[in-house]
Design an enzyme around this catalytic site. Sequence first.
Site, PDB file in Angstrom:
ATOM      1  N   ASN A  26      11.222  10.333  10.092  1.00 65.75           N
ATOM      2  CA  ASN A  26      11.216   8.867  10.072  1.00 65.75           C
ATOM      3  C   ASN A  26      12.570   8.260   9.746  1.00 65.75           C
ATOM      4  OD1 ASN A  26       8.615   8.970  10.868  1.00 65.75           O
ATOM      5  ND2 ASN A  26       7.750   8.654   8.831  1.00 65.75           N
ATOM      6  N   ARG A  97       5.473   5.629  18.971  1.00 65.97           N
ATOM      7  CA  ARG A  97       5.439   4.329  18.283  1.00 65.97           C
ATOM      8  C   ARG A  97       6.849   3.881  17.920  1.00 65.97           C
ATOM      9  NH1 ARG A  97       2.264   0.470  16.438  1.00 65.97           N
ATOM     10  NH2 ARG A  97       3.539  -0.851  15.132  1.00 65.97           N
ATOM     11  N   CYS A 121       0.308   7.700  16.975  1.00 65.55           N
ATOM     12  CA  CYS A 121      -0.931   8.135  16.315  1.00 65.55           C
ATOM     13  C   CYS A 121      -1.884   6.957  16.117  1.00 65.55           C
ATOM     14  CB  CYS A 121      -0.612   8.707  14.946  1.00 65.55           C
ATOM     15  SG  CYS A 121      -0.240  10.455  14.930  1.00 65.55           S
ATOM     16  N   PRO A 127      -0.247  -3.829  14.336  1.00 66.40           N
ATOM     17  CA  PRO A 127       0.341  -4.921  15.104  1.00 66.40           C
ATOM     18  C   PRO A 127       1.861  -4.984  14.887  1.00 66.40           C
ATOM     19  CG  PRO A 127      -0.691  -5.752  13.107  1.00 66.40           C
ATOM     20  CD  PRO A 127      -0.995  -4.279  13.171  1.00 66.40           C
ATOM     21  N   ASP A 129       3.410  -8.172  14.590  1.00 74.08           N
ATOM     22  CA  ASP A 129       3.662  -9.601  14.313  1.00 74.08           C
ATOM     23  C   ASP A 129       4.850  -9.815  13.374  1.00 74.08           C
ATOM     24  OD1 ASP A 129       1.529 -10.155  11.512  1.00 74.08           O
ATOM     25  OD2 ASP A 129       1.895  -8.245  12.529  1.00 74.08           O
ATOM     26  N   LEU A 130       5.021  -8.945  12.360  1.00 71.92           N
ATOM     27  CA  LEU A 130       6.116  -9.140  11.403  1.00 71.92           C
ATOM     28  C   LEU A 130       7.477  -8.847  12.040  1.00 71.92           C
ATOM     29  CD1 LEU A 130       4.416  -7.446   8.304  1.00 71.92           C
ATOM     30  CD2 LEU A 130       4.497  -9.897   8.891  1.00 71.92           C
TER      31      LEU A 130
HETATM   32  C1  EPZ Z   1       6.331   3.866   9.237  1.00 71.43           C
HETATM   33  O1  EPZ Z   1       5.476   3.286  10.226  1.00 71.43           O
HETATM   34  C2  EPZ Z   1       6.260   5.385   9.473  1.00 71.43           C
HETATM   35  N1  EPZ Z   1       6.691   5.683  10.822  1.00 71.43           N
HETATM   36  C3  EPZ Z   1       4.820   5.855   9.277  1.00 71.43           C
HETATM   37  O2  EPZ Z   1       4.794   7.276   9.373  1.00 71.43           O
HETATM   38  C4  EPZ Z   1       4.362   5.491   7.878  1.00 71.43           C
HETATM   39  O3  EPZ Z   1       3.007   5.814   7.734  1.00 71.43           O
HETATM   40  C5  EPZ Z   1       4.533   3.962   7.648  1.00 71.43           C
HETATM   41  O4  EPZ Z   1       5.883   3.562   7.905  1.00 71.43           O
HETATM   42  C6  EPZ Z   1       4.182   3.557   6.222  1.00 71.43           C
HETATM   43  O5  EPZ Z   1       4.913   4.270   5.311  1.00 71.43           O
HETATM   44  C7  EPZ Z   1       8.024   5.706  11.103  1.00 71.43           C
HETATM   45  O6  EPZ Z   1       8.887   5.460  10.283  1.00 71.43           O
HETATM   46  C8  EPZ Z   1       8.410   6.055  12.505  1.00 71.43           C
HETATM   47  P1  EPZ Z   1       4.601  -0.251   8.587  1.00 71.43           P
HETATM   48  P2  EPZ Z   1       5.472   1.707  10.508  1.00 71.43           P
HETATM   49  O7  EPZ Z   1       5.174  -1.233   9.523  1.00 71.43           O
HETATM   50  O8  EPZ Z   1       6.865   1.189  10.410  1.00 71.43           O
HETATM   51  C9  EPZ Z   1       1.001  -3.393   8.941  1.00 71.43           C
HETATM   52  C10 EPZ Z   1       4.078   9.398  10.131  1.00 71.43           C
HETATM   53  O9  EPZ Z   1       3.029  10.046   9.989  1.00 71.43           O
HETATM   54  N2  EPZ Z   1       1.910  -4.175   9.812  1.00 71.43           N
HETATM   55  O10 EPZ Z   1       5.196  -0.121   7.230  1.00 71.43           O
HETATM   56  O11 EPZ Z   1       4.727   1.501  11.759  1.00 71.43           O
HETATM   57  C11 EPZ Z   1       0.537  -2.116   9.631  1.00 71.43           C
HETATM   58  O12 EPZ Z   1      -0.535  -2.336  10.477  1.00 71.43           O
HETATM   59  C12 EPZ Z   1       4.019   7.891  10.425  1.00 71.43           C
HETATM   60  O13 EPZ Z   1       5.213   9.891  10.067  1.00 71.43           O
HETATM   61  C13 EPZ Z   1       1.507  -5.422  10.238  1.00 71.43           C
HETATM   62  O14 EPZ Z   1       0.409  -5.883   9.907  1.00 71.43           O
HETATM   63  O15 EPZ Z   1       4.594   1.204   9.268  1.00 71.43           O
HETATM   64  C14 EPZ Z   1       0.193  -1.223   8.472  1.00 71.43           C
HETATM   65  O16 EPZ Z   1      -1.100  -1.483   8.043  1.00 71.43           O
HETATM   66  C15 EPZ Z   1       2.631   7.396  10.571  1.00 71.43           C
HETATM   67  N3  EPZ Z   1       2.325  -6.121  11.060  1.00 71.43           N
HETATM   68  C16 EPZ Z   1       1.208  -1.632   7.430  1.00 71.43           C
HETATM   69  O17 EPZ Z   1       1.719  -2.909   7.818  1.00 71.43           O
HETATM   70  C17 EPZ Z   1       3.555  -5.628  11.461  1.00 71.43           C
HETATM   71  O18 EPZ Z   1       4.273  -6.290  12.223  1.00 71.43           O
HETATM   72  C18 EPZ Z   1       2.368  -0.641   7.277  1.00 71.43           C
HETATM   73  O19 EPZ Z   1       3.025  -0.513   8.496  1.00 71.43           O
HETATM   74  C19 EPZ Z   1       3.951  -4.359  11.010  1.00 71.43           C
HETATM   75  C20 EPZ Z   1       3.110  -3.640  10.171  1.00 71.43           C
END
Ligand code: EPZ
Length: 439
Positions: A26, A97, A121, A127, A129-130
Amino acid sequence: MLSNNRLRIEGGVPLRGRVCISGAKNAALVLIAASIMAKGETILDNVPYIEDVNVLIRILQEMGVKVHWNEDHSLSIQAPDDMIRVQASADLTRKLRASNLLLGSMLGRQAKVAISVPGGCDIGLRPMDLHIKGVQALGATVDIKHDSIFAERENSKGAPIYLDFPSVGATENIMMMAALTPGDSTIENAAKEPEIVNLASYLNAMGASIRGAGTDVIRITGVPELKAVRYSTIPDRIEAGTYMLAAAATGGEVVLENVIPQHVYPVIAKLREMGVVVEEQNPGELLVKTPGKLKPVDIKTMPYPGFPTDMQPQIAVLLGLSSGTSIVTEGIFENRFKYVDEMTKMGAHITVESSTAIIDGVQSYSGASLYAPDLRAGAALVMAALAANGISRIYNIHYIERGYEDLPDKIRSLGGEMVKVNDGAEDSDAMRRMMLKVI
Ligand code: EPZ
């Protein structure tokens, strides 16, 4: 078409020895995405040779960026001086992703980008949106059509941005775009993961002006350009956590090399609560051993420095072997308990109620035929199979190969009985080949 590639694991062998942790998936993915913002040839060290990285490389090559692995295992990246093609094929971007990290780096570098709404995955709604609100605040116009995000910027300028949730991806995209956007920007309620700090230090090494990464507020002053450098990816804290728990689940004794203890502290704290010994022996090394029966503990996954969601399936498998009842609450993603049905086949007692799993510890697991539903759940099933009595076969291993470098070799170097069997081959053939390799 689903392949019949599988991992054949004979469980019950305590893992012993030393294992070297690879570079972080990551961190590497976002450093590679950010490299297109630089003028000149970038060289990245400690990049793991895993499927997700190779898919991102293919995406960049399709967009006209020169990318190749060097003999010393480093990665060279050189973007053309003029425009990069704004879109890569949907087939490729839907596979990964993290292709959504091209939104921020492309808008930072040039005025236009189009990316497919990403796949990856299926662990939740996920989403964007942020991300979109963030780049819009910096002056981008965003249009979503036919599963693609089209974004353009004209007179972009720095702005204050507050994130409703400390999203890792949104923080990274905003930081990359703001780095080359004139004026001052702030990101409040920013994500604090080590991968965010690694990205900020990398951008600063290229000439950016970013302060406060790793805290709730990141301050960025846009600069006119970034210059390519040689830089290294941090070690993978999730891979490290997975090996620590595999050592504990098999009752073994393992030393991890190339690990940053502070990055895995949330995992260390819970392991110690369970009665596992975790000691920092030499700088960058951790010893893990399990003196006695594991104790039950409760876990809630949270943004860093809370307990990582990417370690939730693995710790649930370990708690399933404890001497009591534990409660695991998933606080980040909506759909991250898909391993439970597979664990039930091995004799685990886990019940799920919305975002909580209630785990009653059992004496041991039994080998079974298992299907990995996603990357981290797949790693958890490997752990369970290594601890179990008898033989297990794990299918859908393409999920696991997305994020773990040389898993079968590393497990075998710790004495684990594990071999990858390719589609159409018999287990016995693969084991004979493995024995010949060992000899
Ligand atoms: C990163 O994903 C990692 N992936 C994920 O690892 C990890 O699980 C996650 O951060 C949390 O630590 C990479 O770095 C490539 P988030 P990311 O945006 O950036 C919500 C693995 O197994 N959200 O922090 O996609 C979202 O739905 C993977 O290596 C919104 O609602 O995670 C989630 O519930 C899996 N709107 C939460 O925030 C948005 O615009 C956290 O997502 C963005 C996110």
